[in-house]
Enzyme design. Structure first.
Site, PDB file in Angstrom:
ATOM      1  CD  GLN A   1      -7.105 -21.666  17.238  1.00 16.03           C
ATOM      2  OE1 GLN A   1      -8.068 -20.997  17.579  1.00 16.03           O
ATOM      3  NE2 GLN A   1      -7.226 -22.882  16.741  1.00 16.03           N
ATOM      4  CB  CYS A   2      -3.464 -17.406  22.890  1.00 16.12           C
ATOM      5  SG  CYS A   2      -4.848 -18.240  23.607  1.00 16.12           S
TER       6      CYS A   2
ATOM      7  CG  ASP B   1      -1.619  -6.820  -2.427  1.00 16.49           C
ATOM      8  OD1 ASP B   1      -1.418  -7.520  -1.418  1.00 16.49           O
ATOM      9  OD2 ASP B   1      -2.562  -6.029  -2.535  1.00 16.49           O
ATOM     10  CB  SER B   2       2.707  -8.162   1.083  1.00 14.26           C
ATOM     11  OG  SER B   2       1.652  -8.129   2.008  1.00 14.26           O
TER      12      SER B   2
ATOM     13  CB  THR C   1       0.618  -4.178   6.452  1.00 15.51           C
ATOM     14  OG1 THR C   1      -0.631  -4.078   5.779  1.00 15.51           O
ATOM     15  CG2 THR C   1       1.252  -2.812   6.579  1.00 15.51           C
ATOM     16  CG  ASP C   2      -2.530  -7.678   3.474  1.00 11.77           C
ATOM     17  OD1 ASP C   2      -2.863  -6.922   4.399  1.00 11.77           O
ATOM     18  OD2 ASP C   2      -3.126  -7.722   2.381  1.00 11.77           O
TER      19      ASP C   2
ATOM     20  CB  THR D   1      -0.931   0.002   1.236  1.00 14.87           C
ATOM     21  OG1 THR D   1      -1.810  -1.092   1.109  1.00 14.87           O
ATOM     22  CG2 THR D   1      -1.740   1.273   1.352  1.00 14.87           C
TER      23      THR D   1
HETATM   24  N1  ASP Z   1      -2.652  -5.682   0.543  1.00 16.64           N
HETATM   25  C1  ASP Z   1      -1.582  -4.799   0.936  1.00 16.64           C
HETATM   26  C2  ASP Z   1      -0.301  -5.596   0.997  1.00 16.64           C
HETATM   27  O1  ASP Z   1      -0.085  -6.299   1.923  1.00 16.64           O
HETATM   28  C3  ASP Z   1      -1.873  -4.165   2.227  1.00 16.64           C
HETATM   29  C4  ASP Z   1      -0.774  -3.248   2.746  1.00 16.64           C
HETATM   30  O2  ASP Z   1       0.192  -2.962   2.105  1.00 16.64           O
HETATM   31  O3  ASP Z   1      -0.899  -2.801   3.849  1.00 16.64           O
HETATM   32  O4  ASP Z   1       0.501  -5.494   0.091  1.00 16.64           O
END
Ligand code: ASP
Length: 356
Positions: free
Chosen positions: A291-292, A71-72, A103-104, A28
């Site tokens: 999972q925690c 896109d990650s 971020t993903d 992003t």
């Molecule tokens: N879908 C985006 C990614 O992970 C989201 C982001 O960058 O925050 O590339």
């Protein structure tokens, strides 16, 4: 893979204090709105238009941008190998590295890189943004500028943070302890089982005791081999035998991370224990993570985890899922002995787990 290399000439009056390599993979941070309203990657060469303050840094900056930013969500071990090779090949030419990444899956990539690069004595700081850099309220500028400062920070000539980290929303976390926990607000990452390594405000306040000491055992090394024959089995009440069996019987499976409940607990139904036990007998390494997001796996604390210990499930202790699956891929890429991999999974390599 193809890259575009750009040098950013700073206009700061003083000579550069450090050299930082920025690797732009996508995400992003570097996106703009397309005609159809969807977010699409833009040409990173225009970064100076969006963050003119980069010119004021007393740093020598080089940018290597993926010509096809990803896109990650589409990141694979191939990109980890690319990022690892770029850093490894340029290692002696820079004081630090900043990886711009979506971020993903950032926590997976930061975890993977922490295991792939051995004898690290320089910072590798992952960062990204929740809002594209072209947006007025974007978090990209602060994340990028502070990540660069941290990548360049030194004390007595040595890097302050010789680790693979994630810097996001004023906090620096160890990469292999981090998790994406938020998709709407700016505080996207958390490191539930390990304190933040730094917090930025008026100053950047480093948590020195929490930062890894670089005890270099030799030259920097890159572990490039990753084995993708791994899987994750997330437990839930009502899980059917057919579902569990389909994951456990994945053809070619060598490593399985079971995401259990609470302190590492799993259903005691015979069919489930038998499925896991027969996979372990066939040589599959089965690792138990919870999972925690906080706490740790303690196999044998409850009756519902005793059976896992008995059949040879490896406790993932306080590993994140992201660290567990990437560490497993890397160990399987280089090692074939089930017992040895089990032991290495439980041995801290670069601060990813606490023994108690
Ligand atoms: N879908 C985006 C990614 O992970 C989201 C982001 O960058 O925050 O590339």
């Amino acid at each position: 893979m193809h890259y575009k290399r750009t040098n950013i000439i700073t206009s700061a009056p003083k000579a550069p204090e450090a050299s930082v390599l920025i690797i732009y993979t996508g995400g992003t941070l570097g996106m703009i709105h397309d005609k159809d309203g969807t977010l699409q990657p833009f040409d990173f060469a225009s970064i100076l238009d969006h963050v003119p303050s980069l010119r004021q840094l007393e740093l020598n900056l080089t940018v290597i941008a993926f010509t096809r930013p990803v896109d990650s969500t589409n990141i694979t071990p191939t990109e980890w190998q690319e990022i690892g090779s770029l850093i490894y090949e340029a290692y002696n030419d820079f004081d630090g590295f900043v990886v711009l990444h979506g971020t993903d899956t950032m926590a997976y990539s930061a975890s993977a890189l922490s295991f792939m690069i051995e004898n690290l004595s320089k910072p590798i700081i992952f960062t990204g943004a929740q809002l594209p850099i072209s947006s007025l309220r974007s978090d990209a500028r602060e994340n990028l500028v502070t990540a660069l400062e941290i990548a360049a920070a030194k004390r007595n000539g040595k890097a302050l943070v010789p680790e693979v980290c994630i810097y996001f929303d004023y906090k620096l976390f160890r990469g292999n302890r981090s998790k994406k926990v938020e998709s709407l607000y700016f505080d996207a990452f958390e490191s539930e089982n390990y304190p933040a390594l730094a917090e930025s405000g008026v100053i950047i306040n480093y948590n020195h005791p929490a930062i890894l000491k670089s005890e270099i055992a030799g030259d920097v090394l890159l572990h490039r081999e990753l084995d993708e024959n791994v899987a994750i089995l997330k437990l839930y009440p009502g899980m059917t035998k057919a579902y569990a069996a389909s994951v456990i019987h994945t053809p070619g499976l060598k490593g399985l991370v079971v995401e259990t409940f609470g302190a590492g607990n799993a259903p005691t139904a015979d069919w489930f224990t038998t499925l896991l036990a027969s996979a372990i007998k066939k040589g599959v390494i089965v690792v138990n993570v919870s999972q925690c997001p906080g706490g740790r796996v303690m196999q044998g604390r409850y009756k519902t985890s005793k059976q896992l210990k008995e059949i040879g499930v490896v406790s993932g202790m306080d590993l994140t899922l992201e660290a567990a699956i990437t560490k497993l891929m890397i160990l399987l890429g280089e090692e074939g002995d089930q017992q040895k991999i089990g032991t290495l999974m439980q041995t801290p390599k670069c601060g990813e787990l606490s023994l108690d």
